[in-house]
Design a protein around this motif. Structure first.
Motif, PDB file in Angstrom:
ATOM      1  N   GLN A   8       0.964  -1.092  -0.245  1.00 38.90           N
ATOM      2  CA  GLN A   8      -0.155   0.077   0.169  1.00 38.90           C
ATOM      3  C   GLN A   8       0.807   1.181  -0.084  1.00 38.90           C
ATOM      4  O   GLN A   8       2.386   1.490   0.719  1.00 38.90           O
ATOM      5  N   VAL A   9       0.670   1.959  -0.343  1.00 32.13           N
ATOM      6  CA  VAL A   9       1.007   3.912  -0.993  1.00 32.13           C
ATOM      7  C   VAL A   9      -0.291   4.499  -0.463  1.00 32.13           C
ATOM      8  O   VAL A   9      -1.202   4.298  -0.660  1.00 32.13           O
ATOM      9  N   GLN A  10       0.461   5.241   0.206  1.00 35.40           N
ATOM     10  CA  GLN A  10      -0.333   6.351   0.650  1.00 35.40           C
ATOM     11  C   GLN A  10       0.876   7.767   0.239  1.00 35.40           C
ATOM     12  O   GLN A  10       1.466   7.432   0.417  1.00 35.40           O
ATOM     13  N   LEU A  11       0.245   8.595  -0.194  1.00 36.99           N
ATOM     14  CA  LEU A  11      -0.356  10.045  -0.934  1.00 36.99           C
ATOM     15  C   LEU A  11      -0.782  11.202  -0.297  1.00 36.99           C
ATOM     16  O   LEU A  11      -2.336  10.953   0.363  1.00 36.99           O
ATOM     17  N   VAL A  12      -0.155  12.032   0.228  1.00 31.81           N
ATOM     18  CA  VAL A  12      -0.560  13.589   1.224  1.00 31.81           C
ATOM     19  C   VAL A  12      -0.026  14.543  -0.033  1.00 31.81           C
ATOM     20  O   VAL A  12       1.626  14.734   0.388  1.00 31.81           O
ATOM     21  N   GLU A  13      -1.007  15.480  -0.201  1.00 31.05           N
ATOM     22  CA  GLU A  13      -0.302  17.037  -0.572  1.00 31.05           C
ATOM     23  C   GLU A  13      -0.295  17.228  -0.308  1.00 31.05           C
ATOM     24  O   GLU A  13      -1.185  18.309   0.880  1.00 31.05           O
ATOM     25  N   SER A  14       0.453  19.028   0.126  1.00 30.76           N
ATOM     26  CA  SER A  14      -0.017  19.675   0.104  1.00 30.76           C
ATOM     27  C   SER A  14       0.782  21.426  -0.817  1.00 30.76           C
ATOM     28  O   SER A  14       1.446  20.688  -1.887  1.00 30.76           O
ATOM     29  N   GLY A  15       0.637  21.848  -0.122  1.00 34.90           N
ATOM     30  CA  GLY A  15       0.891  23.792  -1.029  1.00 34.90           C
ATOM     31  C   GLY A  15       0.672  24.575  -1.899  1.00 34.90           C
ATOM     32  O   GLY A  15       0.243  25.222  -2.310  1.00 34.90           O
ATOM     33  N   GLY A  16      -0.628  23.540  -2.039  1.00 39.67           N
ATOM     34  CA  GLY A  16      -2.134  24.343  -2.480  1.00 39.67           C
ATOM     35  C   GLY A  16      -2.156  26.075  -1.795  1.00 39.67           C
ATOM     36  O   GLY A  16      -2.260  26.440  -0.890  1.00 39.67           O
ATOM     37  N   GLY A  17      -3.647  26.873  -2.379  1.00 37.57           N
ATOM     38  CA  GLY A  17      -3.731  27.838  -2.092  1.00 37.57           C
ATOM     39  C   GLY A  17      -4.043  29.125  -3.528  1.00 37.57           C
ATOM     40  O   GLY A  17      -4.234  28.368  -4.523  1.00 37.57           O
ATOM     41  N   LEU A  18      -4.630  30.787  -2.817  1.00 31.93           N
ATOM     42  CA  LEU A  18      -4.226  31.692  -3.862  1.00 31.93           C
ATOM     43  C   LEU A  18      -3.770  32.086  -4.433  1.00 31.93           C
ATOM     44  O   LEU A  18      -2.322  32.678  -3.625  1.00 31.93           O
ATOM     45  N   VAL A  19      -3.135  32.347  -5.343  1.00 32.92           N
ATOM     46  CA  VAL A  19      -2.370  33.422  -5.935  1.00 32.92           C
ATOM     47  C   VAL A  19      -2.934  34.285  -7.339  1.00 32.92           C
ATOM     48  O   VAL A  19      -3.550  33.742  -8.028  1.00 32.92           O
ATOM     49  N   GLN A  20      -2.202  35.165  -7.602  1.00 33.15           N
ATOM     50  CA  GLN A  20      -2.799  36.443  -8.617  1.00 33.15           C
ATOM     51  C   GLN A  20      -1.804  35.496  -9.904  1.00 33.15           C
ATOM     52  O   GLN A  20      -1.013  34.530  -9.726  1.00 33.15           O
ATOM     53  N   ALA A  21      -3.153  35.881 -10.673  1.00 32.25           N
ATOM     54  CA  ALA A  21      -2.346  35.348 -12.493  1.00 32.25           C
ATOM     55  C   ALA A  21      -1.023  35.660 -12.343  1.00 32.25           C
ATOM     56  O   ALA A  21      -0.722  37.191 -12.222  1.00 32.25           O
ATOM     57  N   GLY A  22      -0.053  35.118 -13.106  1.00 35.58           N
ATOM     58  CA  GLY A  22       1.489  35.818 -13.350  1.00 35.58           C
ATOM     59  C   GLY A  22       2.311  35.241 -12.312  1.00 35.58           C
ATOM     60  O   GLY A  22       3.812  35.083 -12.592  1.00 35.58           O
ATOM     61  N   GLY A  23       1.640  34.850 -11.020  1.00 36.04           N
ATOM     62  CA  GLY A  23       2.527  34.549 -10.111  1.00 36.04           C
ATOM     63  C   GLY A  23       2.813  32.664 -10.003  1.00 36.04           C
ATOM     64  O   GLY A  23       2.305  32.187 -10.967  1.00 36.04           O
ATOM     65  N   SER A  24       3.574  32.404  -8.471  1.00 35.89           N
ATOM     66  CA  SER A  24       4.261  31.046  -8.632  1.00 35.89           C
ATOM     67  C   SER A  24       3.726  30.533  -7.158  1.00 35.89           C
ATOM     68  O   SER A  24       3.506  31.363  -6.046  1.00 35.89           O
ATOM     69  N   LEU A  25       3.597  28.441  -7.489  1.00 31.78           N
ATOM     70  CA  LEU A  25       3.302  27.852  -6.648  1.00 31.78           C
ATOM     71  C   LEU A  25       4.106  26.229  -6.554  1.00 31.78           C
ATOM     72  O   LEU A  25       4.262  26.210  -7.760  1.00 31.78           O
ATOM     73  N   ARG A  26       4.775  25.863  -5.542  1.00 35.13           N
ATOM     74  CA  ARG A  26       4.784  24.370  -5.516  1.00 35.13           C
ATOM     75  C   ARG A  26       3.775  23.798  -4.765  1.00 35.13           C
ATOM     76  O   ARG A  26       3.629  24.300  -3.727  1.00 35.13           O
ATOM     77  N   VAL A  27       3.585  22.834  -5.453  1.00 37.76           N
ATOM     78  CA  VAL A  27       2.694  21.522  -4.548  1.00 37.76           C
ATOM     79  C   VAL A  27       3.809  20.792  -4.635  1.00 37.76           C
ATOM     80  O   VAL A  27       4.487  20.066  -5.607  1.00 37.76           O
TER      81      VAL A  27
END
Length: 117
Positions: A1-20
């Motif tokens: 079995q494998v468990q996956l947990v995401e993080s790092g999402g959010g609200l950003v303005q157009a043209g911005g950057s984000l890492r998940v």
């Protein structure tokens, strides 16, 4: 079995950057391909990017040049730059383990990314 947990999402303005990020646990040594998929409201889930166990990457045409997928030990990343409102979606981490009978998919719970115009 494998468990996956995401993080790092959010609200950003157009043209911005984000890492998940996606932290994998469990039988991680058996994971082959990993990928990021996204699903926008009213749309089907689509593959955004994938990376093999040896580092081969693929990208959807809509994100080429803006998104970069990488993996480090048991963590998968998606670096997103020059974000657009159409990138708004829930982003899901995916891992594939090849069993004797075929591929088995594992999914995280998703992380919301909202890009405001």
């Amino acid at each position: 079995q494998v468990q996956l947990v995401e993080s790092g999402g959010g609200l950003v303005q157009a043209g911005g950057s984000l890492r998940v990020s996606c932290a994998a646990s469990g039988s991680t040594s058996r994971i082959g391909v990993m990928g990021w998929h996204r699903q926008a409201p009213g749309k089907q889930r689509e593959l955004v990017a994938s990376i093999s166990s040896v580092g081969t990457t693929t990208y959807a045409d809509s994100v080429k040049g803006r998104f970069s997928i990488s993996r480090d030990k048991n963590t998968l990343y998606l670096q997103m730059i020059n974000l657009k409102p159409e990138d708004t979606a829930v982003y899901y981490c995916n891992a594939v383990i090849w069993r004797t009978w075929g591929p088995q998919d594992y999914w995280g719970q998703g992380t919301q990314v909202i890009v405001s115009s």
